[in-house]
Write a protein that holds these residues in place. Structure first.
Motif, PDB file in Angstrom:
ATOM      1  N   THR A   1      59.023 -37.726  58.823  1.00 39.50           N
ATOM      2  CA  THR A   1      58.711 -37.004  60.063  1.00 39.50           C
ATOM      3  C   THR A   1      58.162 -35.605  59.757  1.00 39.50           C
ATOM      4  OG1 THR A   1      60.453 -38.225  61.175  1.00 39.50           O
ATOM      5  CG2 THR A   1      59.670 -36.255  62.280  1.00 39.50           C
ATOM      6  N   ASP A  61      55.814 -42.148  64.958  1.00 36.28           N
ATOM      7  CA  ASP A  61      57.014 -41.841  64.187  1.00 36.28           C
ATOM      8  C   ASP A  61      58.138 -42.797  64.552  1.00 36.28           C
ATOM      9  OD1 ASP A  61      58.644 -40.610  62.404  1.00 36.28           O
ATOM     10  OD2 ASP A  61      59.154 -38.920  63.706  1.00 36.28           O
ATOM     11  N   ASP A  62      58.310 -43.833  63.725  1.00 33.90           N
ATOM     12  CA  ASP A  62      59.461 -44.716  63.900  1.00 33.90           C
ATOM     13  C   ASP A  62      59.547 -45.411  65.242  1.00 33.90           C
ATOM     14  OD1 ASP A  62      61.348 -45.424  62.100  1.00 33.90           O
ATOM     15  OD2 ASP A  62      62.296 -43.455  62.031  1.00 33.90           O
TER      16      ASP A  62
HETATM   17 MG   LIG Z   1      61.978 -39.307  60.852  1.00 32.88          MG
END
Ligand SMILES: [Mg+2]
Ligand SMILES: Nc1ncnc2c1ncn2[C@@H]1O[C@H](COP(=O)(O)OP(=O)(O)OP(=O)(O)O)[C@@H](O)[C@H]1O
Length: 358
Positions: free
Chosen positions: A37, A306-307
Motif C-alpha cells: 500500500t 489496493d487489495d
Molecule cells: Mg496494504
C-alpha cells in the motif's frame, strides 16, 4: 498516460527502491505489512499531492529520517515528465516537474491522473456524508482546475470565518469585518455548488449504464446532488444564520455540508440498501471515475487497486477485470490465486518483501 517508473528514498518503509512498471497490468504481491500500500500511496501522492489516506506529509518520511524523496516518470503521449517530490520534516514539501520547481500544487494538475480503489471505498455509500464529499472533492480536483482552486479558497475562507466568529465573542467590534469573509465564502461556495451539480449530472449518465451491467440488467441506479444550500440562496441564507453562527462559533451552512443521494428504484440505498447493493454501487462509482477521466482529460488514468479483489465475489471480480484491460493498472494482493482462477492476463509481477521488490 503511462507510469514508467517510481523511485523512493526513505519513504515509509522503503529506504531505497526503483521500480519499472509495465504499460498493462502490474501485480504487487506479498504478505501483510511489507509495503504494498505504501508504494501505491507514493504513486497517488505524485498525481494528486495528497496521501489517499489523508496522512500528514511528515508521517510518510521513513522513521528516524529527516526527509523523503519520490521520483515518478510519466509518459504522456510520447512526452516524458519527471515529477519530483521532496518531503521534509519541518517545512512544506517541494515539488518539481522536469527539474523545475513549481510554486502551487495546482501546477501539477493533469500530468498524472490516478484512480485509487481500496476496500474502504466499498463503504462510501453507507458511510457518513463526509466520505461522499471527499469522493467529490478528490475526483473533481483531478478533473477541473477551477474547482481545485476554488475548493482551496473556500476552505481557507471557511477557516478564517470560523476563527473570526469565535474571536467576535471576545471582541464584538470585529463583527463589522465579517462581511468581507461572507462575500468571499459566497463567491467560492457558489462556484463549488455549480461545478458539483454539473459533475453529478455527467456522473449519472455514466454510472447508470455501468451499474445496470454489473447488476445483470436488474438495477437502475440514480445519483443526485443534495446541496446543503442552492447557489442562488447561499448569500441570503448565510446572512440569515449569522446570529446562530456567532453563537455556535462556526459556519453552519454551505457546501461543506453537502451530500450525495444514491437510490435504486426509488429507495435510498445509503440507509436501506443491502450490503451487496452498496458495494456494487461503490464499484460502479469507481469504474465511472475511470470513464470520466477518459472523457474529460482525453487520457487514460492509472488505476491503483489496493487489495479490493479479495473483497469482491468472482462475478464482480470478473466484471471489474474485464473493464480495465485497456488501462494501466497496479494491483496489490497477498496471493496470486485470484488471477490464476480468473485466467486474467498479467504483464508484470513483483513480490514485495520488507520494503524491497523481488
Ligand atoms: Mg496494504
Ligand atoms: N513512516 C514510516 N516509516 C517506516 N515504516 C513505516 C512508516 N509508515 C508505515 N510504515 C510501515 O510500513 C509497513 C508496510 O505497510 P503497508 O501498508 O504498505 O503494508 P501492505 O504490504 O500493504 O500490507 P497489507 O497486506 O496488510 O495491506 C507497515 O508495517 C508500517 O508499520
Amino acid at each position: 498516460m503511462i507510469l514508467k517508473s517510481v523511485e523512493l528514498r526513505d519513504f515509509r518503509n522503503y529506504e531505497n527502491l526503483t521500480i519499472h512498471f509495465d504499460e498493462g497490468t502490474n501485480i504487487l504481491y506479498g504478505n501483510n505489512a511489507q509495503g504494498k500500500t505504501n508504494l501505491l500511496e507514493a504513486i497517488y501522492l505524485s498525481g494528486t499531492t495528497k496521501s489517499h489516506k489523508g496522512s500528514k506529509d511528515r508521517d510518510m518520511i521513513r522513521f528516524d529520517c529527516e526527509q523523503a524523496h519520490i521520483r515518478t516518470i510519466v509518459d504522456k503521449g510520447g512526452m516524458e515528465y519527471c515529477i519530483d517530490f521532496h518531503i521534509k520534516k519541518n517545512s512544506s514539501k517541494g515539488i518539481a516537474i522536469n527539474r523545475i520547481p513549481i510554486k502551487k500544487a495546482a501546477d501539477l494538475f493533469g500530468i498524472l491522473n490516478v484512480v485509487f480503489f481500496s476496500p474502504e471505498d466499498l463503504n462510501i455509500i453507507k458511510d457518513g456524508p463526509s466520505q461522499r464529499r471527499r469522493f467529490l472533492d478528490l475526483e473533481l480536483s483531478q478533473l477541473n482546475k477551477i474547482y481545485l482552486h476554488h475548493l482551496s479558497g473556500y476552505h481557507k475562507t471557511l477557516n478564517q470565518r470560523n476563527k473570526l466568529l469565535k474571536d467576535i465573542y471576545f471582541r464584538p467590534d470585529l463583527k463589522d469585518t465579517l462581511f468581507v469573509w461572507d462575500m468571499k465564502l459566497v463567491e467560492y461556495g457558489k462556484s463549488i455548488i455549480k461545478i458539483r451539480r454539473k459533475f453529478i449530472l455527467d456522473l449519472q449518465e455514466i454510472v447508470y449504464g455501468i451499474h445496470k451491467d454489473i447488476s445483470g440488467g436488474k438495477e437502475e441506479l440514480f445519483i443526485s446532488y443534495e446541496p446543503d444550500v442552492g447557489e442562488e440562496e447561499l448569500e441570503e441564507k448565510l446572512l440569515a444564520v449569522r446570529e446562530k453562527d456567532l453563537k455556535m462559533g462556526q459556519t453552519t451552512i454551505g457546501p461543506h455540508r453537502d451530500d450525495l443521494l444514491f437510490s435504486i428504484h426509488g429507495v435510498d440505498i445509503r440507509k436501506f440498501g443491502s450490503q451487496g447493493q452498496q458495494r456494487t454501487t461503490a464499484l460502479s462509482l469507481k469504474l465511472s471515475e475511470i470513464e470520466l477521466v477518459k472523457q474529460t482529460r482525453r487520457d487514460t488514468p492509472i488505476l491503483l487497486l489496493d487489495d479490493v479483489l479479495s473483497e469482491l465475489d468472482s462475478r464482480r471480480q470478473n466484471f471489474l477485470l474485464n473493464r480495465i484491460h485497456d488501462i494501466q493498472t497496479v494491483i496489490t494482493c497477498t496471493g496470486l490465486d485470484e488471477f490464476v482462477k480468473n485466467r486474467f492476463q498479467i504483464n508484470k509481477v513483483f513480490q514485495v518483501l520488507e520494503g524491497s521488490i523481488q
